[in-house]
Scaffold this motif. Structure first.
Motif, PDB file in Angstrom:
ATOM      1  N   GLY A 173     -27.243  -9.431  14.999  1.00 39.38           N
ATOM      2  CA  GLY A 173     -27.512 -10.852  14.776  1.00 39.38           C
ATOM      3  C   GLY A 173     -27.628 -11.643  16.065  1.00 39.38           C
ATOM      4  N   ASP A 174     -26.692 -11.399  17.023  1.00 44.08           N
ATOM      5  CA  ASP A 174     -26.742 -12.122  18.295  1.00 44.08           C
ATOM      6  C   ASP A 174     -28.023 -11.790  19.052  1.00 44.08           C
ATOM      7  OD1 ASP A 174     -24.279 -13.416  17.981  1.00 44.08           O
ATOM      8  OD2 ASP A 174     -23.171 -11.676  18.741  1.00 44.08           O
ATOM      9  N   ASP A 175     -28.417 -10.497  18.994  1.00 38.92           N
ATOM     10  CA  ASP A 175     -29.663 -10.095  19.656  1.00 38.92           C
ATOM     11  C   ASP A 175     -30.854 -10.809  19.030  1.00 38.92           C
ATOM     12  OD1 ASP A 175     -28.299  -8.152  21.267  1.00 38.92           O
ATOM     13  OD2 ASP A 175     -28.315  -6.772  19.552  1.00 38.92           O
ATOM     14  N   ARG A 176     -30.903 -10.803  17.696  1.00 39.22           N
ATOM     15  CA  ARG A 176     -32.045 -11.389  17.005  1.00 39.22           C
ATOM     16  C   ARG A 176     -32.170 -12.879  17.287  1.00 39.22           C
ATOM     17  NH1 ARG A 176     -36.167  -9.222  15.984  1.00 39.22           N
ATOM     18  NH2 ARG A 176     -35.113  -7.498  14.886  1.00 39.22           N
ATOM     19  N   ARG A 177     -31.013 -13.577  17.312  1.00 39.65           N
ATOM     20  CA  ARG A 177     -31.069 -15.013  17.582  1.00 39.65           C
ATOM     21  C   ARG A 177     -31.616 -15.286  18.977  1.00 39.65           C
ATOM     22  NH1 ARG A 177     -26.561 -14.944  14.168  1.00 39.65           N
ATOM     23  NH2 ARG A 177     -25.145 -14.332  15.853  1.00 39.65           N
ATOM     24  N   PHE A 178     -31.193 -14.472  19.944  1.00 37.70           N
ATOM     25  CA  PHE A 178     -31.671 -14.684  21.317  1.00 37.70           C
ATOM     26  C   PHE A 178     -33.160 -14.371  21.425  1.00 37.70           C
ATOM     27  CE2 PHE A 178     -32.733 -13.314  25.581  1.00 37.70           C
ATOM     28  CZ  PHE A 178     -32.152 -14.291  26.372  1.00 37.70           C
ATOM     29  N   LEU A 179     -33.551 -13.212  20.924  1.00 36.94           N
ATOM     30  CA  LEU A 179     -34.939 -12.772  21.069  1.00 36.94           C
ATOM     31  C   LEU A 179     -35.907 -13.685  20.314  1.00 36.94           C
ATOM     32  CD1 LEU A 179     -34.348  -8.924  20.732  1.00 36.94           C
ATOM     33  CD2 LEU A 179     -34.886 -10.189  22.824  1.00 36.94           C
ATOM     34  N   ASP A 180     -35.530 -14.101  19.109  1.00 39.89           N
ATOM     35  CA  ASP A 180     -36.409 -14.969  18.330  1.00 39.89           C
ATOM     36  C   ASP A 180     -36.503 -16.371  18.936  1.00 39.89           C
ATOM     37  OD1 ASP A 180     -36.857 -12.901  16.606  1.00 39.89           O
ATOM     38  OD2 ASP A 180     -35.509 -13.631  15.031  1.00 39.89           O
ATOM     39  N   GLY A 181     -35.438 -16.792  19.608  1.00 34.45           N
ATOM     40  CA  GLY A 181     -35.440 -18.148  20.164  1.00 34.45           C
ATOM     41  C   GLY A 181     -35.883 -18.215  21.613  1.00 34.45           C
TER      42      GLY A 181
ATOM     43  N   LEU B 109     -39.532 -12.157  29.992  1.00 38.58           N
ATOM     44  CA  LEU B 109     -38.476 -11.406  29.313  1.00 38.58           C
ATOM     45  C   LEU B 109     -38.852  -9.920  29.261  1.00 38.58           C
ATOM     46  CD1 LEU B 109     -35.784 -11.576  27.722  1.00 38.58           C
ATOM     47  CD2 LEU B 109     -37.175 -11.792  25.647  1.00 38.58           C
ATOM     48  N   VAL B 110     -37.934  -9.074  29.749  1.00 40.83           N
ATOM     49  CA  VAL B 110     -38.106  -7.620  29.667  1.00 40.83           C
ATOM     50  C   VAL B 110     -37.069  -7.099  28.683  1.00 40.83           C
ATOM     51  CG1 VAL B 110     -38.013  -5.429  30.929  1.00 40.83           C
ATOM     52  CG2 VAL B 110     -38.927  -7.487  32.049  1.00 40.83           C
ATOM     53  N   ARG B 111     -37.516  -6.358  27.674  1.00 42.12           N
ATOM     54  CA  ARG B 111     -36.618  -5.831  26.641  1.00 42.12           C
ATOM     55  C   ARG B 111     -36.314  -4.360  26.926  1.00 42.12           C
ATOM     56  NH1 ARG B 111     -40.191  -9.405  24.406  1.00 42.12           N
ATOM     57  NH2 ARG B 111     -39.400 -10.924  22.874  1.00 42.12           N
ATOM     58  N   ALA B 112     -35.034  -4.014  26.981  1.00 45.97           N
ATOM     59  CA  ALA B 112     -34.624  -2.635  27.258  1.00 45.97           C
ATOM     60  C   ALA B 112     -33.743  -2.103  26.138  1.00 45.97           C
ATOM     61  CB  ALA B 112     -33.886  -2.567  28.595  1.00 45.97           C
TER      62      ALA B 112
END
Length: 432
Positions: A296-304, A311-314
């Motif tokens: 959930g914390d990841d999704r909130r950050f990535l979506d917002g 942004l680089v996603r690893a």
């Protein structure tokens, strides 16, 4: 030492076996330096005769022993003999004023001194060799040819055949001449972002949920153990930073507190500071624990996510059997084994640069002064093109062309005021 009469001032300071004024240039001479007859040190003296020196003036260099008392005594002796300390960048400034180098090359001297990675050094050396100077002079030559064409039309307007005029009486201008010129200027202006990043560096924040492996990746990228690594969530409560060279870019790498909801006031403060730092970073490396997947914390950050940095996603821990396959848009990596690290570093570099690195053979502008002047020249040529298309006369077109030539001339130093030179060289280290 450099300047008219500098070799003459050295004559009383050396033993009688050597006459600096008549000594062979570009050579080292062994001698004793004396202060009122008292030997101070045995040195090697390099002599350069004008104009074949760095500054274009008579010059000399003393190679003495490294003892502080020796150096202090020699500096005192030189001061009492008529020399004065050099100002910031004064040797390079004299080299420019005496025609030994152009202004872009003079700036490159300072860029070499300030280079923090080998790639930055190589780019500055390329500029010192005249890469920018040559490109700008090509532009200037093309504009001078165009100016000559316009001046002929202005000076001999009464002799021109009426058939060569359009119905409105406008002077014909071959706009195709501007195509290559504008393209060359645009290429140099676009290169500024990458040139600045290689010289000044970039800030890259490592973000992610708690226990995603941020500190481990931070240590791997730094090639040293700086951050404490623990299985306990919320270990990093404040950010740590270190400097790494990533694909030739001097990177200020920041390990941040894990992003999650917390009632711990210390951890909450760390998370608040993390969000502030992320919002100002040039690039953000967001880490997801591949064994847990996107939470959930990841999704909130990535979506917002809205930037401003790239942004680089690893997808971390991808070497573990419990890890799921990396989703589209994520780079698989292992902060422990180093798996995927080269691809990740290339992605971070591209994010910091704002795109793939330019071809190494292409010169990059890293001077804000140069960027602004080249942009000014482009604006003037844009006005010239529009005016020509609207049927403006040659004398009006010449005004915009003169503005472009002045801007280009300021880049190389052919058009420059003493105030601009003083401001530019004041950023150099003393002497140099």
């Amino acid at each position: 030492m450099s300047g008219s009469g500098s070799l003459e001032l050295l004559v009383p300071l050396v033993d009688g076996a050597l006459d600096p004024v008549n000594a062979r240039g570009h050579s080292l001479h062994r001698c004793i330096l004396k202060d009122a007859g008292e030997p101070v040190d045995e040195v090697m003296l390099a002599v350069y005769h004008a104009p074949r020196s760095f500054t274009g003036e008579d010059s000399a260099e003393i190679f003495c022993h490294g003892s502080l008392p020796v150096i202090a005594r020699l500096l005192s002796l030189l001061g009492r003999s008529g020399f004065r300390p050099a100002g910031p960048g004064e040797f390079t400034q004299r080299a420019f004023l005496n025609g030994r180098m152009g202004l872009t090359q003079a700036e490159a001297v300072n860029e070499i001194v300030r280079a923090r990675t080998d790639r930055a050094r190589g780019l500055a050396l390329q500029r010192l060799g005249g890469a920018i100077e040559g490109r700008v002079r090509q532009v200037r030559d093309a504009l001078v040819d165009l100016r000559a064409s316009l001046e002929v039309q202005i000076d001999y307007a009464e002799d021109r055949d009426a058939d060569s005029m359009d119905p409105q009486g406008a002077a014909p201008v071959d706009l195709s001449i501007l195509d290559d010129t504008e393209q060359s200027l645009q290429s140099l202006v676009r290169s500024y972002r990458q040139g600045r990043v290689y010289q000044e560096g970039a800030t890259v924040a490592i973000a992610g949920a708690t226990n995603a492996g941020k500190s481990s990746l931070f240590n791997v990228l730094l090639r040293q153990d700086r951050a404490i690594v623990s299985e306990v969530h919320g270990t990093t409560r404040d950010w740590l930073e270190g400097t790494a060279s990533i694909e030739g870019i001097p990177v200020r790498l920041v390990d941040t507190a894990g992003l999650r909801e917390s009632r711990d006031p210390l951890e909450s403060e760390g998370i608040r500071r993390t969000r502030e730092l992320i919002s100002s970073a040039d690039a953000v490396l967001y880490l997801v624990d591949g064994t847990r997947g996107i939470q959930g914390d990841d999704r909130r950050f990535l979506d917002g996510w809205e930037g401003p940095g790239e942004l680089v996603r690893a997808w971390n821990k991808s070497d573990l059997s419990a890890a799921a396959a990396a989703p589209a848009g994520f780079l698989p990596v292992s902060a422990v084994s180093g798996q995927g690290l080269p691809d990740l570093e290339r992605a971070v570099a591209a994010a910091a640069l704002g795109g793939a690195p330019e071809d190494s053979s292409q010169p990059l502008v890293d001077s804000e002064r140069q960027r602004d002047l080249l942009s000014r020249a482009l604006d003037a040529l844009g006005r010239l093109r529009r005016a020509a298309q609207d049927g403006a006369t040659a004398d009006l077109l010449a005004v915009d062309l003169a503005d472009a030539l002045d801007a280009v001339g300021e880049v190389t130093g052919e058009v420059c005021s003493a105030e601009i030179l003083d401001r530019m060289f004041s950023r150099f280290c003393v002497g140099k």
